[in-house]
Write a protein that holds these residues in place. Structure first.
Motif, PDB file in Angstrom:
ATOM      1  N   TYR A  47      -5.185 -25.696 -17.764  1.00 49.90           N
ATOM      2  CA  TYR A  47      -4.394 -25.575 -18.989  1.00 49.90           C
ATOM      3  C   TYR A  47      -4.539 -24.179 -19.577  1.00 49.90           C
ATOM      4  O   TYR A  47      -5.627 -23.609 -19.606  1.00 49.90           O
ATOM      5  CB  TYR A  47      -4.847 -26.596 -20.030  1.00 49.90           C
ATOM      6  CG  TYR A  47      -4.508 -28.023 -19.683  1.00 49.90           C
ATOM      7  CD1 TYR A  47      -3.259 -28.559 -19.993  1.00 49.90           C
ATOM      8  CD2 TYR A  47      -5.439 -28.838 -19.040  1.00 49.90           C
ATOM      9  CE1 TYR A  47      -2.939 -29.872 -19.672  1.00 49.90           C
ATOM     10  CE2 TYR A  47      -5.130 -30.153 -18.718  1.00 49.90           C
ATOM     11  CZ  TYR A  47      -3.887 -30.663 -19.036  1.00 49.90           C
ATOM     12  OH  TYR A  47      -3.572 -31.957 -18.710  1.00 49.90           O
ATOM     13  N   SER A  48      -3.439 -23.646 -20.038  1.00 45.56           N
ATOM     14  CA  SER A  48      -3.488 -22.332 -20.691  1.00 45.56           C
ATOM     15  C   SER A  48      -2.446 -22.285 -21.806  1.00 45.56           C
ATOM     16  O   SER A  48      -1.470 -23.045 -21.805  1.00 45.56           O
ATOM     17  CB  SER A  48      -3.227 -21.208 -19.686  1.00 45.56           C
ATOM     18  OG  SER A  48      -1.939 -21.325 -19.118  1.00 45.56           O
ATOM     19  N   ILE A  49      -2.680 -21.398 -22.736  1.00 42.49           N
ATOM     20  CA  ILE A  49      -1.741 -21.191 -23.837  1.00 42.49           C
ATOM     21  C   ILE A  49      -1.471 -19.696 -23.957  1.00 42.49           C
ATOM     22  O   ILE A  49      -2.372 -18.877 -23.758  1.00 42.49           O
ATOM     23  CB  ILE A  49      -2.289 -21.762 -25.168  1.00 42.49           C
ATOM     24  CG1 ILE A  49      -1.202 -21.736 -26.248  1.00 42.49           C
ATOM     25  CG2 ILE A  49      -3.535 -21.043 -25.623  1.00 42.49           C
ATOM     26  CD1 ILE A  49      -1.578 -22.497 -27.510  1.00 42.49           C
ATOM     27  N   SER A  50      -0.226 -19.353 -24.207  1.00 44.07           N
ATOM     28  CA  SER A  50       0.132 -17.942 -24.382  1.00 44.07           C
ATOM     29  C   SER A  50       0.959 -17.785 -25.646  1.00 44.07           C
ATOM     30  O   SER A  50       1.681 -18.705 -26.058  1.00 44.07           O
ATOM     31  CB  SER A  50       0.911 -17.413 -23.173  1.00 44.07           C
ATOM     32  OG  SER A  50       2.114 -18.141 -22.992  1.00 44.07           O
ATOM     33  N   ALA A  51       0.846 -16.632 -26.259  1.00 39.17           N
ATOM     34  CA  ALA A  51       1.615 -16.317 -27.460  1.00 39.17           C
ATOM     35  C   ALA A  51       1.934 -14.836 -27.439  1.00 39.17           C
ATOM     36  O   ALA A  51       1.176 -14.027 -26.891  1.00 39.17           O
ATOM     37  CB  ALA A  51       0.828 -16.674 -28.723  1.00 39.17           C
ATOM     38  N   ARG A 243      -2.467 -14.493 -22.806  1.00 42.35           N
ATOM     39  CA  ARG A 243      -2.656 -15.852 -22.292  1.00 42.35           C
ATOM     40  C   ARG A 243      -4.146 -16.134 -22.144  1.00 42.35           C
ATOM     41  O   ARG A 243      -4.911 -15.276 -21.703  1.00 42.35           O
ATOM     42  CB  ARG A 243      -1.975 -16.020 -20.935  1.00 42.35           C
ATOM     43  CG  ARG A 243      -2.204 -17.397 -20.283  1.00 42.35           C
ATOM     44  CD  ARG A 243      -1.554 -17.468 -18.926  1.00 42.35           C
ATOM     45  NE  ARG A 243      -0.113 -17.402 -19.036  1.00 42.35           N
ATOM     46  CZ  ARG A 243       0.677 -18.478 -19.243  1.00 42.35           C
ATOM     47  NH1 ARG A 243       0.121 -19.679 -19.358  1.00 42.35           N
ATOM     48  NH2 ARG A 243       1.972 -18.334 -19.336  1.00 42.35           N
ATOM     49  N   THR A 244      -4.563 -17.359 -22.480  1.00 39.77           N
ATOM     50  CA  THR A 244      -5.943 -17.754 -22.305  1.00 39.77           C
ATOM     51  C   THR A 244      -6.023 -19.197 -21.843  1.00 39.77           C
ATOM     52  O   THR A 244      -5.151 -20.016 -22.154  1.00 39.77           O
ATOM     53  CB  THR A 244      -6.727 -17.581 -23.621  1.00 39.77           C
ATOM     54  OG1 THR A 244      -8.096 -17.903 -23.401  1.00 39.77           O
ATOM     55  CG2 THR A 244      -6.183 -18.476 -24.719  1.00 39.77           C
ATOM     56  N   SER A 245      -7.055 -19.510 -21.080  1.00 39.83           N
ATOM     57  CA  SER A 245      -7.266 -20.877 -20.622  1.00 39.83           C
ATOM     58  C   SER A 245      -7.877 -21.709 -21.731  1.00 39.83           C
ATOM     59  O   SER A 245      -8.626 -21.219 -22.587  1.00 39.83           O
ATOM     60  CB  SER A 245      -8.202 -20.892 -19.405  1.00 39.83           C
ATOM     61  OG  SER A 245      -7.637 -20.157 -18.343  1.00 39.83           O
ATOM     62  N   ILE A 246      -7.539 -22.997 -21.743  1.00 34.06           N
ATOM     63  CA  ILE A 246      -8.073 -23.921 -22.760  1.00 34.06           C
ATOM     64  C   ILE A 246      -8.504 -25.212 -22.073  1.00 34.06           C
ATOM     65  O   ILE A 246      -8.235 -25.432 -20.906  1.00 34.06           O
ATOM     66  CB  ILE A 246      -7.037 -24.219 -23.856  1.00 34.06           C
ATOM     67  CG1 ILE A 246      -5.755 -24.795 -23.243  1.00 34.06           C
ATOM     68  CG2 ILE A 246      -6.722 -22.978 -24.675  1.00 34.06           C
ATOM     69  CD1 ILE A 246      -4.718 -25.207 -24.282  1.00 34.06           C
ATOM     70  N   PHE A 247      -9.190 -26.036 -22.837  1.00 40.44           N
ATOM     71  CA  PHE A 247      -9.688 -27.326 -22.368  1.00 40.44           C
ATOM     72  C   PHE A 247     -10.651 -27.175 -21.197  1.00 40.44           C
ATOM     73  O   PHE A 247     -10.709 -28.017 -20.314  1.00 40.44           O
ATOM     74  CB  PHE A 247      -8.538 -28.264 -21.970  1.00 40.44           C
ATOM     75  CG  PHE A 247      -7.549 -28.504 -23.053  1.00 40.44           C
ATOM     76  CD1 PHE A 247      -7.941 -28.623 -24.376  1.00 40.44           C
ATOM     77  CD2 PHE A 247      -6.194 -28.599 -22.760  1.00 40.44           C
ATOM     78  CE1 PHE A 247      -7.014 -28.844 -25.384  1.00 40.44           C
ATOM     79  CE2 PHE A 247      -5.264 -28.815 -23.751  1.00 40.44           C
ATOM     80  CZ  PHE A 247      -5.685 -28.935 -25.058  1.00 40.44           C
ATOM     81  N   LYS A 248     -11.429 -26.087 -21.154  1.00 43.74           N
ATOM     82  CA  LYS A 248     -12.412 -25.908 -20.088  1.00 43.74           C
ATOM     83  C   LYS A 248     -13.734 -26.535 -20.510  1.00 43.74           C
ATOM     84  O   LYS A 248     -14.123 -26.492 -21.673  1.00 43.74           O
ATOM     85  CB  LYS A 248     -12.606 -24.419 -19.794  1.00 43.74           C
ATOM     86  CG  LYS A 248     -11.364 -23.746 -19.226  1.00 43.74           C
ATOM     87  CD  LYS A 248     -11.639 -22.344 -18.777  1.00 43.74           C
ATOM     88  CE  LYS A 248     -11.957 -21.416 -19.947  1.00 43.74           C
ATOM     89  NZ  LYS A 248     -12.090 -20.021 -19.520  1.00 43.74           N
TER      90      LYS A 248
END
Length: 249
Positions: A47-51, A243-248
């Motif tokens: 999972y990743s999120i970018s803004a 962008r960064t990874s999440i839920f790790k």
């Protein structure tokens, strides 16, 4: 408009904080301060999120837009784009996700109009262009070190509005009126995008293409101009994102 930008900023800051925390955990290790195995890192990196933010250039395609006692002559100011996307890695090279993409820019559209029998020389007060796109995204990014090219296609629901500009209050007895109705539309569209990534950062070019045309609103005010014709509001965007990874774990 302000609420959407605030939401983008909040999601970005939360993602950055989560990224910093998980990176620290992985650096120290979860068991006896040992580094996490590579396989575990990869498995927990789906999972990743970018803004991001960028430059927005409106591209309008008009058909039969004209006024009997005013000139329709668009002139654009500086615009900006913004977006947030949450993605899931289907494979090391292929991602699917959801997000929203928006753009906003000041513009002047109507000049030399005759209002209540008086000629206004030059443009009305500045109007604006605003687009909000709710998207499903698919991204192909070949996994490799260093610079990483990628291609993305977003498809979803578009909301667009073109504000032609305000009438000087002295001509309407200090009462705000919309003698030149806004153009609006909502419907499906696509956003193709290509870019380059380096670590967590990316530079890209995107082109938002709605399928539906904007049409003028109906206004019953006395002396209101009829908005004839249709307009399509495309947008070229040059975006810089993180962008960064999440839920790790």
């Amino acid at each position: 408009m302000r609420s959407r930008l605030t939401l983008t900023g909040i999601l970005f800051l939360l993602a950055f904080a989560a990224h910093a925390q998980t990176e620290n955990s992985m650096a120290t290790g979860t068991n006896n301060n040992q580094p996490a195995p590579t396989a575990l890192v990869a498995r927990n990196n789906k999972y990743s999120i970018s803004a991001g933010l960028g430059y927005y250039l409106p591209v309008l395609a008009e058909k039969n837009v004209s006024y009997s006692q005013a000139e329709y002559s668009p002139e654009f100011g500086l615009g900006f784009s913004y977006f947030v996307s949450l993605d899931y890695a289907l494979t090391p090279d292929l991602y699917a996700g959801v997000g929203f993409n928006g753009s906003y820019g000041k513009a002047r559209f109507i000049k030399n109009a005759i209002i209540n029998g008086e000629q206004i020389n030059g443009y009305l007060k500045a109007g604006a262009l605003e687009n909000t796109n709710l998207l499903l995204n698919i991204t192909y990014a070949p996994a490799r070190n260093g610079l990483q090219p990628y291609a993305k296609l977003g498809a979803g629901f578009f909301i667009s509005e073109l504000e032609l500009g305000d009438i000087p209050l002295r001509l309407t007895n200090n009462v705000e009126s919309e003698l030149f109705p806004d153009y609006k539309s909502s419907g499906l569209g696509i956003v193709p995008e290509i870019g380059l990534k380096y670590k967590q950062f990316a530079l890209s070019a995107a082109y938002a293409m709605p399928f539906k045309k904007l049409t003028g609103e109906k206004v019953s005010e006395p002396g209101a101009y009829t908005s004839t014709g249709t307009i399509k509001s495309y947008s070229l965007q040059i975006n810089l994102s993180y962008r960064t990874s999440i839920f790790k774990n």
